[in-house]
Design a protein around this motif. Structure first.
Motif, PDB file in Angstrom:
ATOM      1  N   ARG C 112      74.593  49.585  48.851  1.00 25.70           N
ATOM      2  CA  ARG C 112      73.694  50.407  48.056  1.00 25.70           C
ATOM      3  C   ARG C 112      73.086  51.501  48.918  1.00 25.70           C
ATOM      4  N   THR C 113      72.720  51.140  50.132  1.00 28.70           N
ATOM      5  CA  THR C 113      72.048  52.137  50.979  1.00 28.70           C
ATOM      6  C   THR C 113      73.040  53.003  51.744  1.00 28.70           C
ATOM      7  N   HIS C 114      74.234  52.507  51.958  1.00 29.13           N
ATOM      8  CA  HIS C 114      75.225  53.284  52.725  1.00 29.13           C
ATOM      9  C   HIS C 114      76.572  53.314  52.014  1.00 29.13           C
ATOM     10  N   PRO C 115      76.591  53.807  50.808  1.00 26.26           N
ATOM     11  CA  PRO C 115      77.847  53.704  50.050  1.00 26.26           C
ATOM     12  C   PRO C 115      79.013  54.423  50.724  1.00 26.26           C
ATOM     13  N   LYS C 116      78.750  55.629  51.246  1.00 23.83           N
ATOM     14  CA  LYS C 116      79.846  56.375  51.848  1.00 23.83           C
ATOM     15  C   LYS C 116      80.366  55.682  53.106  1.00 23.83           C
ATOM     16  N   HIS C 117      79.431  55.124  53.877  1.00 25.88           N
ATOM     17  CA  HIS C 117      79.859  54.440  55.094  1.00 25.88           C
ATOM     18  C   HIS C 117      80.770  53.279  54.764  1.00 25.88           C
ATOM     19  N   VAL C 118      80.398  52.527  53.758  1.00 27.15           N
ATOM     20  CA  VAL C 118      81.208  51.379  53.385  1.00 27.15           C
ATOM     21  C   VAL C 118      82.571  51.838  52.889  1.00 27.15           C
ATOM     22  N   THR C 119      82.560  52.879  52.078  1.00 28.07           N
ATOM     23  CA  THR C 119      83.835  53.397  51.578  1.00 28.07           C
ATOM     24  C   THR C 119      84.741  53.816  52.720  1.00 28.07           C
ATOM     25  N   GLU C 171      85.918  44.461  47.005  1.00 22.79           N
ATOM     26  CA  GLU C 171      86.297  44.944  45.684  1.00 22.79           C
ATOM     27  C   GLU C 171      85.093  45.539  44.960  1.00 22.79           C
ATOM     28  N   VAL C 172      83.984  44.837  45.028  1.00 21.68           N
ATOM     29  CA  VAL C 172      82.766  45.381  44.423  1.00 21.68           C
ATOM     30  C   VAL C 172      82.407  46.710  45.083  1.00 21.68           C
ATOM     31  N   GLY C 173      82.615  46.771  46.373  1.00 25.36           N
ATOM     32  CA  GLY C 173      82.359  48.041  47.069  1.00 25.36           C
ATOM     33  C   GLY C 173      83.196  49.170  46.512  1.00 25.36           C
ATOM     34  N   ARG C 174      84.484  48.903  46.340  1.00 28.40           N
ATOM     35  CA  ARG C 174      85.353  49.934  45.785  1.00 28.40           C
ATOM     36  C   ARG C 174      84.887  50.357  44.397  1.00 28.40           C
ATOM     37  N   ARG C 175      84.567  49.365  43.607  1.00 33.92           N
ATOM     38  CA  ARG C 175      84.124  49.678  42.234  1.00 33.92           C
ATOM     39  C   ARG C 175      82.837  50.487  42.267  1.00 33.92           C
ATOM     40  N   PHE C 176      81.953  50.150  43.165  1.00 39.00           N
ATOM     41  CA  PHE C 176      80.671  50.844  43.253  1.00 39.00           C
ATOM     42  C   PHE C 176      80.888  52.299  43.674  1.00 39.00           C
ATOM     43  N   PRO C 180      79.169  54.808  40.632  1.00 40.21           N
ATOM     44  CA  PRO C 180      77.850  54.563  41.250  1.00 40.21           C
ATOM     45  C   PRO C 180      76.837  53.926  40.303  1.00 40.21           C
ATOM     46  N   ASP C 181      77.170  53.918  39.025  1.00 40.85           N
ATOM     47  CA  ASP C 181      76.241  53.295  38.077  1.00 40.85           C
ATOM     48  C   ASP C 181      76.369  51.778  38.066  1.00 40.85           C
ATOM     49  N   LEU C 182      77.334  51.291  38.781  1.00 40.50           N
ATOM     50  CA  LEU C 182      77.556  49.843  38.802  1.00 40.50           C
ATOM     51  C   LEU C 182      76.275  49.111  39.226  1.00 40.50           C
ATOM     52  N   ASP C 183      75.983  48.039  38.510  1.00 42.27           N
ATOM     53  CA  ASP C 183      74.756  47.271  38.797  1.00 42.27           C
ATOM     54  C   ASP C 183      75.032  46.292  39.940  1.00 42.27           C
ATOM     55  N   LEU C 184      74.639  46.680  41.127  1.00 41.92           N
ATOM     56  CA  LEU C 184      74.926  45.847  42.286  1.00 41.92           C
ATOM     57  C   LEU C 184      74.153  44.536  42.266  1.00 41.92           C
ATOM     58  N   ASP C 185      72.954  44.596  41.701  1.00 37.50           N
ATOM     59  CA  ASP C 185      72.165  43.353  41.632  1.00 37.50           C
ATOM     60  C   ASP C 185      72.879  42.305  40.794  1.00 37.50           C
ATOM     61  N   GLU C 186      73.416  42.785  39.670  1.00 33.21           N
ATOM     62  CA  GLU C 186      74.140  41.846  38.815  1.00 33.21           C
ATOM     63  C   GLU C 186      75.368  41.308  39.548  1.00 33.21           C
ATOM     64  N   CYS C 187      76.066  42.198  40.213  1.00 32.72           N
ATOM     65  CA  CYS C 187      77.258  41.771  40.953  1.00 32.72           C
ATOM     66  C   CYS C 187      76.895  40.735  42.013  1.00 32.72           C
ATOM     67  N   ALA C 188      75.804  40.996  42.707  1.00 26.08           N
ATOM     68  CA  ALA C 188      75.383  40.057  43.746  1.00 26.08           C
ATOM     69  C   ALA C 188      75.070  38.699  43.135  1.00 26.08           C
TER      70      ALA C 188
END
Lengths: 203, 203, 203, 203
Positions: C112-119, C171-176, C180-188
């Motif tokens: 969530r805080t570093h989306p580009k880095h993770v990508t 996979e969740v990272g890729r989807r996010f 970017p609207d993906l609800d990460l809290d729900e995924c977690a």
DNA sequence: CATGAATGAGCGTTCATTCAT
DNA sequence: GATGAATGAACGCTCATTCAT
């Protein structure tokens, strides 16, 4: 590169590089020779060669595996032409002194008829020499040694003598390229006399 | 940038390169020689030279107009050192034959004592195009001509003879660089005999 | 690259990369991350990265030995940031189930805080994985094994479980990244429940 | 070039790809699969693929609009083959738990029987950017949802669960490609147990 | 239908040079 | 005086694509 199984080759063989392939390679080699002779080995980039040939740079990569193969082909082509023109004259001589004279004259004749080729190969060999072996005896050295065994030549180091003869011829080549008005006949006569005197056995 | 008119030179009011300037240039030239001798001209980038000198790359650009000037200075410095070592010995000879012998021996002695310098200059001359004028008579050529006037030498083209002598010496230099075990004394003796025979007047 | 002996370093150390050097490298690494995240690893050429940074392509070559070093630095920087953010939370947990929950949540928080880095790192590792070793046990696998030893987790293959957890998070990272609207809290929450159920020992 | 309206097709008056056209495309696709599996996507240039197929490079351009279309066709063909092999087994199951088990096992069986196809597609998906829409529900997701409606599965996000299942299977595929000794039966059993536990309704 | 030949854009890298400090 | 930083041009090479035959 790819295996060209062409439907009906012109004459005999079935496989092998096509006509146009051979012609293209020859054309590129010629352009490489022109370029190296004109601007020197260090400046003869693929771009320069291609520009001079009026073709795209990648055409060279298409017909040759890389720059190295092109350069090797330049050496091979020029060497083959030189050998074909020079060795028969050298072989035809029966005395060692005649051989030496024929060696010098035929080399300078080749320069006269193929000045750019000689320049290009000299450039290449000069740049490649650094990593060359250079310890093997050349055919010329062997001939000099034979002349000594026959008693026709005095005692000297065949190796140093061969180096000097080659160096002298190459030097004249360089001078001729730099100054096309140079009288090659005079040079040939001078070198012939020079090395005749320096090799002949004491009477 | 090339002509530095610095505010206050060390001694007189006369402008000119300062002490430190001269020293820096000499140091850089030495490093260039080391580098070229060690890794070859092709690999001797300014970065390599600067690294080896422990200085920044830009200091070279500061003291020299460009790489070309540095290279020219290398040639100039080595030539000067060579002249200083060799010409006295040549001048000391009273006969032309002695001069020629001294010329060959002193050149090969310089190679022995300054192998890096010779290597570097050989590398440079190999990779630089021969763009010299080459039409002017060299001192050696003049000496040969003098030997002819004195009747000590036979008739030959002093120019071609001078080319050959230089080419022979340079060739030995290249061989020595490629193979440090080369017996320079033997080479000197061989070349001396070779050119003595090829120059001497008929008795 | 060169050994910078700077006259008076700001604080303690004497040697080491200068301030601006560090900043430049960091900036280039950030731009590389942006570029890879935006166009994918395969399209992220030095030209693309440099253009995006508004600098010349050779600046990258100046600060990094090559593209490889840049890519490795991207991985190193992101990994360090990720480790710093995530492992303390994982270590703080006293139960294995808590560890697993913290592992998933902290990873998704980092996304969530570093989306580009993770990508970017995902892209890189995906392309590098082909030749990676992959046979070594990861820290996560070790933790799972510990949970089994403690009797908190059921018997399963820690390796396959670790693969699955990592794959699910990636996979969740890729989807996010794609959405970017993906609800990460729900995924977690979903992943936490999923892996809690699949790991817990039978009651 | 893409839609070939050929003058007289073999059978009816209806236009469309000829027999040979279809066969050629299939042959090329197979060669592409072989090549990608053997040398990796990055090295699988059209030249490589054509060489391996024993055909000219241009024949690929003739039958496909470009490399992209070829790659897409590889994915399509492999997917079709996979669907044909896997869905009947999935459909045959009457319970959702059985469906899930069949889904996992049939996927891993496909990997075992078609390792090159799986390798190739894995390579492609790795190097192609994930530009898929990804917002649509997959058949697997629908099946999970059905299991929930039937009360056989607990409440969870079918989407996240489907993602995880696919990611886990793909991860095993990658590992199997990298290490052919991987025990797929064990992996299938592990994944089956894992997802059975994580999906089943509380008893 | 098929292909050998050719092309141009792009790749990562090297390097002499320039410039603000 | 000296330097770290930055630049742009050129290098050899790869590759998907195009085209005349």
């Amino acid at each position: 590169m790819q295996s060209n199984t062409r439907p009906a080759a012109r004459t005999i063989g079935r496989d092998g590089p096509s006509f146009i392939e051979v012609a293209r390679r020859a054309q590129i080699v010629e352009c490489a020779i022109d370029t190296i002779a004109a601007v020197g080995y260090a400046q003869a980039s693929l771009t320069q060669i291609a520009d001079r040939a009026g073709i795209s740079k990648s055409v060279i990569s298409y017909h040759f595996a890389g720059k190295d193969e092109l350069i090797q082909q330049v050496i091979a082509d020029v060497s083959a032409a030189g050998q074909a023109m020079m060795w028969p004259r050298v072989q035809a001589e029966t005395t060692s002194a005649g051989m030496l004279r024929a060696y010098i004259h035929s080399h300078l004749d080749f320069m006269r008829t193929h000045p750019k080729h000689v320049t290009a190969v000299t450039e290449i060999l000069t740049h490649y020499r650094a990593q060359a072996d250079d310890t093997a005896a050349t055919p010329l050295e062997e001939r000099l040694r034979q002349g000594q065994r026959d008693g026709e030549f005095r005692e000297f180091s065949p190796r140093v003598m061969a180096w000097t003869i080659r160096a002298a011829i190459d030097e004249v080549g360089r001078r001729f390229v730099a100054n096309p008005d140079l009288d090659l006949d005079e040079c040939a006569a001078e070198l012939t006399a020079l090395f005749a005197l320096s090799t002949q056995a004491h009477q």
